[in-house]
Scaffold this motif. Structure first.
Motif, PDB file in Angstrom:
ATOM      1  N   UNK A  25      49.856  47.835  43.164  1.00 52.13           N
ATOM      2  CA  UNK A  25      51.059  47.218  42.641  1.00 52.13           C
ATOM      3  C   UNK A  25      52.354  48.046  41.495  1.00 52.13           C
ATOM      4  N   UNK A  26      52.123  49.209  41.899  1.00 50.25           N
ATOM      5  CA  UNK A  26      53.835  49.603  41.243  1.00 50.25           C
ATOM      6  C   UNK A  26      54.186  50.377  42.414  1.00 50.25           C
ATOM      7  N   UNK A  27      53.351  50.319  43.641  1.00 49.47           N
ATOM      8  CA  UNK A  27      54.219  51.078  44.565  1.00 49.47           C
ATOM      9  C   UNK A  27      54.573  49.942  45.558  1.00 49.47           C
ATOM     10  N   UNK A  28      54.662  48.473  45.229  1.00 49.40           N
ATOM     11  CA  UNK A  28      54.132  47.153  46.308  1.00 49.40           C
ATOM     12  C   UNK A  28      54.582  47.698  47.512  1.00 49.40           C
ATOM     13  N   UNK A  29      52.836  48.061  47.385  1.00 49.26           N
ATOM     14  CA  UNK A  29      52.265  47.880  48.704  1.00 49.26           C
ATOM     15  C   UNK A  29      51.945  46.581  49.356  1.00 49.26           C
ATOM     16  N   UNK A  30      52.405  45.967  49.731  1.00 49.15           N
ATOM     17  CA  UNK A  30      52.535  44.537  49.829  1.00 49.15           C
ATOM     18  C   UNK A  30      50.523  44.314  50.552  1.00 49.15           C
ATOM     19  N   UNK A  31      50.958  45.055  51.674  1.00 50.29           N
ATOM     20  CA  UNK A  31      49.375  44.822  52.449  1.00 50.29           C
ATOM     21  C   UNK A  31      48.448  45.446  51.672  1.00 50.29           C
ATOM     22  N   UNK A  32      48.203  46.258  50.978  1.00 48.08           N
ATOM     23  CA  UNK A  32      47.239  46.497  49.629  1.00 48.08           C
ATOM     24  C   UNK A  32      47.306  44.907  48.519  1.00 48.08           C
ATOM     25  N   UNK A  33      47.754  44.774  47.639  1.00 49.04           N
ATOM     26  CA  UNK A  33      48.254  43.856  47.405  1.00 49.04           C
ATOM     27  C   UNK A  33      47.636  42.643  47.541  1.00 49.04           C
ATOM     28  N   UNK A  34      47.741  42.205  49.025  1.00 48.66           N
ATOM     29  CA  UNK A  34      46.739  40.864  49.095  1.00 48.66           C
ATOM     30  C   UNK A  34      45.764  41.417  49.776  1.00 48.66           C
ATOM     31  N   UNK A  35      45.304  42.980  49.842  1.00 50.28           N
ATOM     32  CA  UNK A  35      43.680  43.168  50.447  1.00 50.28           C
ATOM     33  C   UNK A  35      43.341  42.737  48.660  1.00 50.28           C
ATOM     34  N   UNK A  36      43.698  43.461  47.946  1.00 46.12           N
ATOM     35  CA  UNK A  36      43.711  42.932  46.431  1.00 46.12           C
ATOM     36  C   UNK A  36      42.808  42.002  46.051  1.00 46.12           C
ATOM     37  N   UNK A  37      43.877  41.117  46.775  1.00 45.37           N
ATOM     38  CA  UNK A  37      43.971  39.560  45.503  1.00 45.37           C
ATOM     39  C   UNK A  37      42.637  38.885  47.130  1.00 45.37           C
ATOM     40  N   UNK A  38      42.558  39.280  47.466  1.00 48.21           N
ATOM     41  CA  UNK A  38      41.801  38.818  48.634  1.00 48.21           C
ATOM     42  C   UNK A  38      40.178  39.143  48.362  1.00 48.21           C
ATOM     43  N   UNK A  39      40.396  40.490  47.521  1.00 45.38           N
ATOM     44  CA  UNK A  39      38.417  40.898  47.117  1.00 45.38           C
ATOM     45  C   UNK A  39      38.011  40.358  46.146  1.00 45.38           C
ATOM     46  N   UNK A  40      39.561  39.909  45.716  1.00 48.08           N
ATOM     47  CA  UNK A  40      38.937  38.986  43.876  1.00 48.08           C
ATOM     48  C   UNK A  40      38.550  37.347  43.961  1.00 48.08           C
ATOM     49  N   UNK A  41      39.188  37.265  45.436  1.00 47.30           N
ATOM     50  CA  UNK A  41      39.075  35.619  45.455  1.00 47.30           C
ATOM     51  C   UNK A  41      37.699  35.179  45.011  1.00 47.30           C
ATOM     52  N   UNK A  42      36.777  36.406  46.064  1.00 46.11           N
ATOM     53  CA  UNK A  42      35.111  35.264  45.567  1.00 46.11           C
ATOM     54  C   UNK A  42      35.086  35.467  44.341  1.00 46.11           C
ATOM     55  N   UNK A  43      34.920  36.609  43.756  1.00 45.59           N
ATOM     56  CA  UNK A  43      34.308  36.560  42.546  1.00 45.59           C
ATOM     57  C   UNK A  43      34.617  35.193  41.455  1.00 45.59           C
ATOM     58  N   UNK A  44      35.772  35.496  41.988  1.00 43.75           N
ATOM     59  CA  UNK A  44      36.789  34.592  41.143  1.00 43.75           C
ATOM     60  C   UNK A  44      36.418  33.633  41.179  1.00 43.75           C
ATOM     61  N   UNK A  45      36.047  32.707  41.921  1.00 49.34           N
ATOM     62  CA  UNK A  45      35.813  31.171  42.295  1.00 49.34           C
ATOM     63  C   UNK A  45      34.293  31.193  41.622  1.00 49.34           C
ATOM     64  N   UNK A  46      32.722  31.855  41.721  1.00 52.10           N
ATOM     65  CA  UNK A  46      32.096  31.999  41.197  1.00 52.10           C
ATOM     66  C   UNK A  46      32.721  32.405  39.190  1.00 52.10           C
TER      67      UNK A  46
END
Length: 109
Positions: A25-46
């Motif tokens: 996030x601090x280095x504005x790496x868009x691909x890694x940010x999208x990966x982190x958001x996708x990894x958070x999506x399933x736990x967030x639903x639960x």
């Protein structure tokens, strides 16, 4: 039980993902940010489902039983909503009714 499951999900999945995602996030790496958001999506639903179950189904029914509250309609079938408008109207009836009574109707009138 719901709070225990929520804490396990948060500690096992959410917190490590958030800790690992601070550098991208601090280095504005868009691909890694999208990966982190996708990894958070399933736990967030639960987490949302367990929060809903703990708050609306368990806690409010216990409170209604203790206070002899007769109308226990805290939510309707929000899981069958096909439009976002229906979802927001059905998932939290106490808040929806309060907003209609104290915000929407005074603005319209």
């Amino acid at each position: 039980v719901c709070v225990a499951l929520m804490s396990v999900i948060a500690e096992q999945f959410v917190v490590p993902t958030l800790k690992r995602s601070t550098v991208p996030v601090l280095s504005f790496d868009v691909l890694q940010i999208i990966t982190a958001i996708m990894k958070l999506s399933v736990p967030n639903v639960y987490l949302w489902l367990f929060m809903f179950m703990a708050l609306f189904h368990l806690w409010l029914n216990i409170l209604a039983e203790l206070t002899f509250f007769g109308d226990r309609l805290f939510y309707k079938e929000w899981w069958n909503a096909t439009k976002l408008e229906d979802y927001w109207r059905l998932w939290n009836l106490p808040v929806h009714n309060w907003l209609v009574k104290h915000v929407f109707l005074p603005i319209v009138n």
